[in-house]
Design an enzyme around this catalytic site. Structure first.
Site, PDB file in Angstrom:
ATOM      1  N   ASP A 172      11.254 -13.063   1.136  1.00  0.00           N
ATOM      2  CA  ASP A 172      10.773 -14.011   2.137  1.00  0.00           C
ATOM      3  C   ASP A 172       9.600 -14.854   1.655  1.00  0.00           C
ATOM      4  OD1 ASP A 172       9.040 -11.840   2.147  1.00  0.00           O
ATOM      5  OD2 ASP A 172       9.180 -11.471   4.294  1.00  0.00           O
TER       6      ASP A 172
ATOM      7  N   MET B 176      10.847  -8.046   2.338  1.00  0.00           N
ATOM      8  CA  MET B 176      10.939  -7.356   1.056  1.00  0.00           C
ATOM      9  C   MET B 176      10.730  -5.841   1.218  1.00  0.00           C
ATOM     10  SD  MET B 176       8.855 -10.040  -1.373  1.00  0.00           S
ATOM     11  CE  MET B 176       9.120  -9.081  -2.871  1.00  0.00           C
ATOM     12  N   HIS B 177      11.008  -5.118   0.136  1.00  0.00           N
ATOM     13  CA  HIS B 177      10.615  -3.716  -0.088  1.00  0.00           C
ATOM     14  C   HIS B 177      11.403  -2.677   0.695  1.00  0.00           C
ATOM     15  CE1 HIS B 177       7.295  -5.696  -2.008  1.00  0.00           C
ATOM     16  NE2 HIS B 177       6.692  -6.013  -0.886  1.00  0.00           N
TER      17      HIS B 177
END
Length: 488
Positions: A239, A80-81
């Site tokens: 995830d 992520m991110h």
């Protein structure tokens, strides 16, 4: 021919592709790795082209193992991110900036100066956080304005991979809610936040459901990897959310969460309403099942153990280290370790905090120091769990990741967290969850609740044992963090 679906998880260390039949059995799998770039202290990057090459190679490897099985869908998951900035030709302008990158402190301050922290938490479930994507965008605008003027779209890692596979740029709520500007109430981009920051909302892709079809496999990709042209590619999930689905964790069972001990340590707690921690000490994100989840993150969990081994014991295996730690005793004979080697997320939100060993003496051994690392990670996770439990109490945690393979570390975690841990004997991870989302996306199952009934796992249960040494150690741990913060 037997139908199968493919799950693809784009991790930090590498990509994993699996083929799963419609009863949930894994038919084939493959992994590929790629390098992590650290051009400056606190910076972490990867080349998105490395992701693509590794993913296509892994998919090709899987298709070579299918032996007549017919792929009917592909589901995506990933770290992520991260931020992949694209120009109007769909080409990456620069390397992707990752989830654990800490360069955006000034951008976080800029966001919170423009939007009150409490309002940001109420709208998005989180304060501004250095690792999130939105501060990365502001960093790019300030530090590389020429690149910023070339921007057409910014994508999260798995969504960039989806774009390469299908030509369609979209995202879904579980990953999008880790950007920093998704309104959790309507699960769409918060245009008020973006306009306040003078950011064009068109830079962000449309948000579709996690089980929606994001696009269909392009012919040139299909030819390279051996999958059918036009194969449906389902949006999937971040995830942690995808891995939770792979474990059967959803908003329909609110008392069961998960504990992942990988590079980072993550506590995942499902909830049916978007209730953030008022101080934003733990994350609140959308879940792929239409509900929500709280997330407590220790940035260096298994990463702390890996750092210790690589730095001080490179010729000792992890198994030997665990055996050595077992020769110490609860409390590590007074040695205390802070695992904040990469800054920290939950509950401190402090990119500048650092790790420490304290209370060392000539009497201490490597066994004590190794055990202190394991216990320090457990104390860090307990700090996050205490915040989560006030909002979404948990009776049990499914323990996954490399750290969960150690019975000693599992027992330490259970005792420190005072929570029952359930270790699945077979853990399939986020790629497996992505495959389940793909099954729902193409109608094999009418919804996730039905799909999750296919999952049946053998498990090992670790019961927590009360230990006053851990209670005392946790109090000292909190005091140590506060003391070091005061003198920093």
């Amino acid at each position: 021919m037997t139908d199968i679906v493919v799950g693809l998880d784009l991790g930090t260390g590498g990509v994993r592709a699996i083929a799963v039949d419609l009863q949930g059995q894994i038919i084939a799998q493959a992994t590929r790795s790629y390098p992590l770039l650290t051009p400056q202290p606190g910076w972490t990057e990867q080349n998105s082209s490395d992701w693509v090459e590794a993913s296509l190679d892994a998919l090709f490897d899987v298709t070579q193992q299918l032996n007549g099985h017919r792929p009917i869908a592909l589901g995506l998951s990933g770290q992520m991110h991260g931020m992949v900035p694209l120009d109007t030709q769909g080409k990456a302008i620069r390397p992707a900036i990752l989830w654990n990158d800490q360069r955006t402190g000034k951008a976080v301050a800029e966001i919170e100066a423009a939007i009150p922290r409490q309002e940001l938490i109420q709208r998005t479930g989180n304060p501004a956080i250095t690792g999130f994507q939105l501060p990365k965008l502001l960093w790019l605008r300030t530090e590389d304005p020429l690149a910023y003027t070339r921007l057409w779209q910014i994508l999260l890692p798995k969504d960039y991979l989806g774009y390469v596979l299908t030509g369609e740029a979209v995202t879904e709520p579980s990953d999008a809610s880790g950007v920093g500007c998704l309104n959790l109430a309507n699960r769409q981009w918060d245009t008020d936040i973006l306009h306040t920051l003078d950011i064009n909302p068109a830079l962000f892709p449309p948000v579709i459901e996690s089980t929606a079809i994001a696009g269909r496999l392009k012919s040139e990709i299909a030819a390279r990897v051996g999958l059918p042209v036009g194969l449906p590619v389902v949006a999937g999930g971040g995830d942690n959310a995808a891995a939770a689905i792979g474990l059967g964790i959803s908003s329909s069972n609110l008392n069961r969460g998960s504990l992942s001990i990988g590079t980072s340590g993550v506590i995942f707690a499902p909830c049916d309403r978007p209730i953030p921690d008022p101080e934003g000490r733990v994350h609140l994100f959308c879940h792929v099942d239409g509900g929500y989840h709280l997330l407590g993150v220790t940035l260096a969990a298994g990463g702390s153990l890996r750092w210790y081994r690589d730095t001080f014991a490179p010729h000792i295996s992890y198994t030997e280290l665990m055996d050595m730690a077992e020769r110490s005793q609860p409390g590590a004979r007074g040695v205390l370790f802070l695992p904040h080697l990469a800054g920290e997320r939950s509950p401190h939100l402090d990119p500048d905090t650092r790790g420490a060993f304290v209370n060392l003496s000539l009497a201490h051994t490597q066994a004590d120091i190794t055990r202190a690392v394991l216990e320090g990670v457990a104390f860090s996770l307990r700090s996050a769990l205490e915040v989560i439990s006030a909002i979404a109490p948990l009776d049990q945690l499914l323990a996954t990741g490399g750290g969960a393979r150690s019975h000693l570390w599992l027992q330490i975690l259970a005792d420190v967290l005072q929570t029952k841990l359930i270790a699945p004997k077979a853990e399939e991870g986020a790629a497996y969850g992505a495959a389940i989302l793909a099954m729902v996306g193409i109608g094999v199952y009418p919804n996730l609740a039905t799909a999750l009934k296919i999952l049946s796992q053998d498990t090992n249960v670790v019961q927590p044992q009360p230990n006053p040494l851990y209670e005392a150690g946790f109090k000292r741990y909190k005091l140590l963090y506060d003391t070091l913060k005061a003198v920093r």
